[in-house]
Design an enzyme around this catalytic site. Sequence first.
Site, PDB file in Angstrom:
ATOM      1  N   LYS A  80       0.861  -1.185   0.000  1.00  0.00           N
ATOM      2  CA  LYS A  80       0.000   0.000   0.000  1.00  0.00           C
ATOM      3  C   LYS A  80       0.891   1.226   0.000  1.00  0.00           C
ATOM      4  CE  LYS A  80      -4.436   1.177   0.465  1.00  0.00           C
ATOM      5  NZ  LYS A  80      -5.587   0.567  -0.183  1.00  0.00           N
ATOM      6  N   GLY A 178     -24.023   3.948   2.341  1.00  0.00           N
ATOM      7  CA  GLY A 178     -23.053   4.456   1.365  1.00  0.00           C
ATOM      8  C   GLY A 178     -23.465   4.095  -0.036  1.00  0.00           C
ATOM      9  N   GLY A 180     -22.049   5.250  -3.039  1.00  0.00           N
ATOM     10  CA  GLY A 180     -21.041   5.750  -3.969  1.00  0.00           C
ATOM     11  C   GLY A 180     -20.820   4.772  -5.107  1.00  0.00           C
ATOM     12  N   VAL A 182     -19.473   1.875  -5.343  1.00  0.00           N
ATOM     13  CA  VAL A 182     -19.829   0.468  -5.114  1.00  0.00           C
ATOM     14  C   VAL A 182     -21.272   0.342  -4.631  1.00  0.00           C
ATOM     15  CG1 VAL A 182     -19.256  -1.644  -3.855  1.00  0.00           C
ATOM     16  CG2 VAL A 182     -17.431  -0.084  -4.544  1.00  0.00           C
TER      17      VAL A 182
HETATM   18  P1  NAD Z   1     -17.227   6.229  -2.690  1.00  0.00           P
HETATM   19  O1  NAD Z   1     -16.432   7.332  -2.097  1.00  0.00           O
HETATM   20  O2  NAD Z   1     -17.594   6.288  -4.121  1.00  0.00           O
HETATM   21  O3  NAD Z   1     -18.601   6.042  -1.891  1.00  0.00           O
HETATM   22  C1  NAD Z   1     -18.696   6.108  -0.490  1.00  0.00           C
HETATM   23  C2  NAD Z   1     -20.047   6.727  -0.164  1.00  0.00           C
HETATM   24  O4  NAD Z   1     -20.220   6.686   1.245  1.00  0.00           O
HETATM   25  C3  NAD Z   1     -20.149   8.195  -0.578  1.00  0.00           C
HETATM   26  O5  NAD Z   1     -21.328   8.389  -1.338  1.00  0.00           O
HETATM   27  C4  NAD Z   1     -20.193   8.939   0.755  1.00  0.00           C
HETATM   28  O6  NAD Z   1     -20.966  10.121   0.707  1.00  0.00           O
HETATM   29  C5  NAD Z   1     -20.821   7.892   1.650  1.00  0.00           C
HETATM   30  N1  NAD Z   1     -20.600   8.115   3.073  1.00  0.00           N
HETATM   31  C6  NAD Z   1     -19.521   8.634   3.697  1.00  0.00           C
HETATM   32  N2  NAD Z   1     -19.713   8.701   5.009  1.00  0.00           N
HETATM   33  C7  NAD Z   1     -20.934   8.195   5.251  1.00  0.00           C
HETATM   34  C8  NAD Z   1     -21.710   7.974   6.423  1.00  0.00           C
HETATM   35  N3  NAD Z   1     -21.261   8.303   7.639  1.00  0.00           N
HETATM   36  N4  NAD Z   1     -22.947   7.431   6.297  1.00  0.00           N
HETATM   37  C9  NAD Z   1     -23.420   7.118   5.076  1.00  0.00           C
HETATM   38  N5  NAD Z   1     -22.742   7.307   3.931  1.00  0.00           N
HETATM   39  C10 NAD Z   1     -21.517   7.835   4.024  1.00  0.00           C
HETATM   40  O7  NAD Z   1     -16.431   4.891  -2.344  1.00  0.00           O
HETATM   41  P2  NAD Z   1     -16.588   3.475  -3.040  1.00  0.00           P
HETATM   42  O8  NAD Z   1     -15.564   3.342  -4.098  1.00  0.00           O
HETATM   43  O9  NAD Z   1     -18.023   3.227  -3.346  1.00  0.00           O
HETATM   44  O10 NAD Z   1     -16.124   2.517  -1.843  1.00  0.00           O
HETATM   45  C11 NAD Z   1     -16.972   2.277  -0.731  1.00  0.00           C
HETATM   46  C12 NAD Z   1     -16.199   1.514   0.341  1.00  0.00           C
HETATM   47  O11 NAD Z   1     -15.736   0.281  -0.197  1.00  0.00           O
HETATM   48  C13 NAD Z   1     -14.943   2.232   0.844  1.00  0.00           C
HETATM   49  O12 NAD Z   1     -14.774   1.907   2.202  1.00  0.00           O
HETATM   50  C14 NAD Z   1     -13.826   1.616   0.026  1.00  0.00           C
HETATM   51  O13 NAD Z   1     -12.577   1.667   0.704  1.00  0.00           O
HETATM   52  C15 NAD Z   1     -14.315   0.189  -0.095  1.00  0.00           C
HETATM   53  N6  NAD Z   1     -13.817  -0.514  -1.273  1.00  0.00           N
HETATM   54  C16 NAD Z   1     -14.042  -0.017  -2.515  1.00  0.00           C
HETATM   55  C17 NAD Z   1     -13.573  -0.717  -3.633  1.00  0.00           C
HETATM   56  C18 NAD Z   1     -13.816  -0.193  -5.026  1.00  0.00           C
HETATM   57  O14 NAD Z   1     -13.610  -0.960  -5.996  1.00  0.00           O
HETATM   58  N7  NAD Z   1     -14.263   1.048  -5.201  1.00  0.00           N
HETATM   59  C19 NAD Z   1     -12.885  -1.932  -3.461  1.00  0.00           C
HETATM   60  C20 NAD Z   1     -12.699  -2.425  -2.166  1.00  0.00           C
HETATM   61  C21 NAD Z   1     -13.167  -1.714  -1.077  1.00  0.00           C
END
Ligand code: NAD
Length: 344
Positions: A80, A178, A180, A182
């Site tokens: 990382k 959340g 976003g 995913v």
């Molecule tokens: P993202 O930033 O696109 O989405 C996260 C969402 O969570 C955002 O819409 C944000 O507004 C919301 N959020 C933040 N704080 C919040 C709260 N207190 N209550 C409710 N919603 C809240 O991120 P992502 O890419 O969708 O990833 C989501 C999670 O999955 C993260 O923890 C990330 O580390 C993990 N992850 C993502 C991937 C990937 O391929 N994108 C892979 C493995 C793990």
Amino acid sequence: MAIFEHPSFDAHESVHSFYDEATGLRAFIAVHSTHLGPSAGGTRFWSYANSGDALRDVLRLSRGMSYKNAMAGLNLGGGKAVVMKPDGDYDRTALFTKFGEFINTVGGQYYTAEDVGMTTDDMRTIRTQTKYVAGLDEGDAASGDPSPVTADGVFRCIKLAADKRGLALKGARVAVQGLGHVGFTVCKLLDEAGAKLVVTDVNTDALKKTCSEFDAKAVAPDDIYTQDVDIFSPCALGAILNPDTIDQLRAKIIAGAANNQLSVPGMGQELQDRGILYCPDYVVNAGGIINIAGEIEGNYSKDWVEEKLQGVEKTLSDIIDQATRTGRTTDTIADEMARARIGR
Ligand code: NAD
């Protein structure tokens, strides 16, 4: 700053620090294990209070990547990078150009990809300096945005856990935290499967979009834990399974994308004591790194990704069966499997 005595040090093979006065770059790369292959994991760009916080993050996150990559059956180790967001003004292109140069000096022991705080443009900038970068949307074997594959993997794990508990997804009540990259796609797949959605996000636009596209009920962020649902899917933040939230939960299955969902390892036992099936986060959310790994290994194809996703389902199935048989927690079993796979 002590490294070998650091509480988050776990026999990491190498830890690199980088400093460049001209651009304001302060960064760490940690290579936890290359037992299975070159290490891979995203770069996080974040405002850290000090370098101690950044070091702790890179040590913990790189170990997590070793576990995730091993459990996904990839020929990749765990690594990382964290880049400390400079205080005040800075030239973003210059910063990531310099960082790309530094990644190159690690000589292929570490491959980077996008993580929190990074943009596709930043990744392209890094790519001008080093080939040790994946998950781009152009060039050789470009695998593109990993998020839809992460969501696909999360959905499969939710379905598998539901099957194990004799619950059909059609009509099942699922809370998604959340919405976003995913979480939104997880909602789409659950909606198509006939689940009843309860959703939340601190971003009201994301919440509105989800509720307009799917038949979903919106709730305030703090209310998501208390919902009368069968399944809880955390797709926002880490450490959301903690002493404050755990007694509020009514769901009997937890499976989501967020990294590091358990605030401390002991939470796994607390969940089990409450009859809640916890699906270990780094097993469930491996879809994205699988997609990226295909690119790094140079054999990217949809069939290869599909085969690995089926492997994730099989691994989760084995973990749940073993937990049921032995009475041990799913997170302990997953950690042990991961450590065995990386020769520890
Ligand atoms: P993202 O930033 O696109 O989405 C996260 C969402 O969570 C955002 O819409 C944000 O507004 C919301 N959020 C933040 N704080 C919040 C709260 N207190 N209550 C409710 N919603 C809240 O991120 P992502 O890419 O969708 O990833 C989501 C999670 O999955 C993260 O923890 C990330 O580390 C993990 N992850 C993502 C991937 C990937 O391929 N994108 C892979 C493995 C793990």
